[in-house]
Write an enzyme that holds these catalytic residues in place. Structure first.
Site, mmCIF file in Angstrom:
data_model
loop_
_atom_site.group_PDB
_atom_site.id
_atom_site.type_symbol
_atom_site.label_atom_id
_atom_site.label_comp_id
_atom_site.label_asym_id
_atom_site.label_seq_id
_atom_site.Cartn_x
_atom_site.Cartn_y
_atom_site.Cartn_z
ATOM 1 C CG HIS A 218 -1.991 -0.997 1.236
ATOM 2 N ND1 HIS A 218 -1.750 -2.310 1.567
ATOM 3 C CD2 HIS A 218 -3.308 -0.926 0.952
ATOM 4 C CE1 HIS A 218 -2.877 -3.000 1.488
ATOM 5 N NE2 HIS A 218 -3.842 -2.182 1.111
ATOM 6 C CE LYS A 222 -4.024 -0.476 4.761
ATOM 7 N NZ LYS A 222 -5.028 0.070 5.681
#
Length: 335
Positions: A218, A222
Site C-alpha cells: 500500500h 497507510k
C-alpha cells in the site's frame, strides 16, 4: 477484472526474506492466480431515481464526509457529487486543520477541529434530519468519532480502519444508531472475501498442512496492516493453514513497490496489491490468490452505495442496525 484459478504442479519460485517472492513476472501472471484489478477510475453512473423500490423518494441525501482533506475523503466527495448527493460543506479534522477550507468539486468545505464538534454536528443534524456521515479519518480517531455520531444519533458509514473494533460495535449497539462498518469498501474485493468465507465455512481444513506466504503493498501513508489481508488470512486459518498476522510482508517502500511488486509509478500514492501464496507440504502443489487495486475510485463508489443503502434502512426503520458491505452487496441495488 480477471478471475482465474489454476493449480501449479512442481513450480519453482524465487525466494525472499522468509518466504516465496512473487517477482514482477509472477506477480502479474494473469493465468496462475485469482486476480482482481482496478487500474483506472471507472465512470460513476448516475443513481436510480428511488431510494426504495417500493416508493418514489428523492436521492437528495445529505452527506457529511469527515476526513475531507485526505485523498480518500476527497474521492468520496467526488463520487457523491457525481451521484447527485447533497454534500454538506462541513467536515471534521485535526486540531491543526481547524478553520481551514478545502475545495472539492467546486465546493468549499470548512474543517472543524476537535473542539465543539458535538454542537456543530447536532446543528447540522437539525438542519438535515436525513443526514448520513461518512468517516475516512485516522485509526486513532475511530472510537471517539463513533461515540460522537452515536451520542448525537447520526447514522454513519465507517470506512476508517483500525481502532478498537469491539468497542466500536458495542458503542453502536448500545446507541441504537444505524451504521455501515467495513474496513473494505471495494465491492468487488468484498465479493471475493465473501467467496473466501463461503469456502472456509463449507470446506474447513481443506488446506491443512499447507504453508502460506502473504504480501500486501500500500501507499506509504497507510501505517496499519491491511484489514482485507487479515480477513483473508482468517479464512485460510479456518481452511487449516497455520499463519499469524505478524508474518504478513508489508511493503511500503516505493522503490520496492516499483521493482519487486510492479506497482505503476503513477499509483504509488494510492494502491492496494495483495498476494496470497499457498504451498503443499511436499512442495508439489501451489495456489496463488491475488487482487490489485490502483487508485481509490473502487472504494469511493462502494462508499456511496453504502450511504444510499443506509439511508434506505433508516427510512424503512429496519430492525437491524449494524451492517457491512456484504449486506450492501446482497441488497442488489448497487450502481
Amino acid at each position: 477484472m480477471v478471475s482465474l484459478l489454476k493449480v501449479n504442479h512442481q513450480q519453482h519460485f524465487a525466494v525472499f526474506s522468509s518466504g516465496i517472492r512473487p517477482n514482477n513476472r509472477t506477480f502479474h501472471r494473469k493465468s496462475s492466480f485469482i486476480s482482481m484489478s482496478s487500474r483506472s477510475p471507472t465512470t460513476i453512473q448516475h443513481l436510480h431515481n428511488t431510494v426504495s423500490s417500493s416508493s418514489n423518494h428523492s436521492l437528495d441525501i445529505p452527506i457529511m464526509v469527515n476526513g475531507c482533506s485526505g485523498k480518500m475523503g476527497k474521492a468520496v466527495i467526488k463520487a457523491a457529487d457525481s451521484a447527485g448527493l447533497n454534500i454538506v460543506p462541513l467536515s471534521f479534522g485535526s486540531a491543526v486543520e481547524n478553520g481551514k477550507t478545502v475545495q472539492v468539486c467546486g465546493k468549499d468545505i470548512v474543517i472543524h477541529g476537535p473542539d465543539d464538534r458535538e454542537n456543530v454536528l447536532a446543528s447540522v443534524f437539525d438542519e438535515h434530519p436525513n443526514l448520513v456521515v461518512v468517516d475516512y479519518t485516522v485509526p486513532s480517531a475511530v472510537n471517539d468519532n463513533a461515540e460522537l455520531y452515536c451520542k448525537v444519533g447520526v447514522p454513519f458509514v465507517m470506512g476508517t480502519t483500525g481502532g478498537d473494533r469491539d468497542r466500536l460495535y458495542k458503542t453502536v449497539e448500545d446507541s441504537k444508531v444505524y451504521a455501515v462498518i467495513s474496513p473494505q469498501m471495494g465491492k468487488q474485493v468484498v465479493a471475493f472475501l465473501a467467496a473466501m468465507e463461503i469456502m472456509a465455512e463449507q470446506f474447513p481444513g481443506a488446506f491443512s498442512g499447507y504453508s502460506l506466504q502473504v504480501m500486501e503493498s500500500h501507499q506509504t501513508s497507510k501505517v496499519d496492516t491491511s484489514g482485507t489481508a487479515k480477513a483473508v488470512i482468517s479464512c485460510f486459518q479456518k481452511l487449516g493453514v497455520s499463519f499469524d498476522v505478524d508474518q504478513i510482508q508489508m511493503i511500503r517502500d516505493p522503490q520496492r513497490q516499483l521493482e519487486m511488486v510492479g506497482v505503476p509509478e503513477e499509483h504509488l500514492s494510492g494502491h492496494a496489491f495483495h498476494m496470497y501464496h499457498l504451498t503443499s507440504p511436499d512442495q508439489t502443489v501451489s495456489f496463488e490468490f491475488q487482487h490489485n487495486v490502483c487508485g481509490r475510485s473502487i472504494y469511493a463508489e462502494g462508499t456511496i452505495d453504502a450511504v444510499i443503502f443506509l439511508a434506505k434502512k433508516v427510512q424503512s426503520k429496519a430492525d437491524k442496525l449494524i451492517y457491512n458491505m456484504i449486506d450492501v452487496l446482497r441488497e442488489g441495488n448497487m450502481r
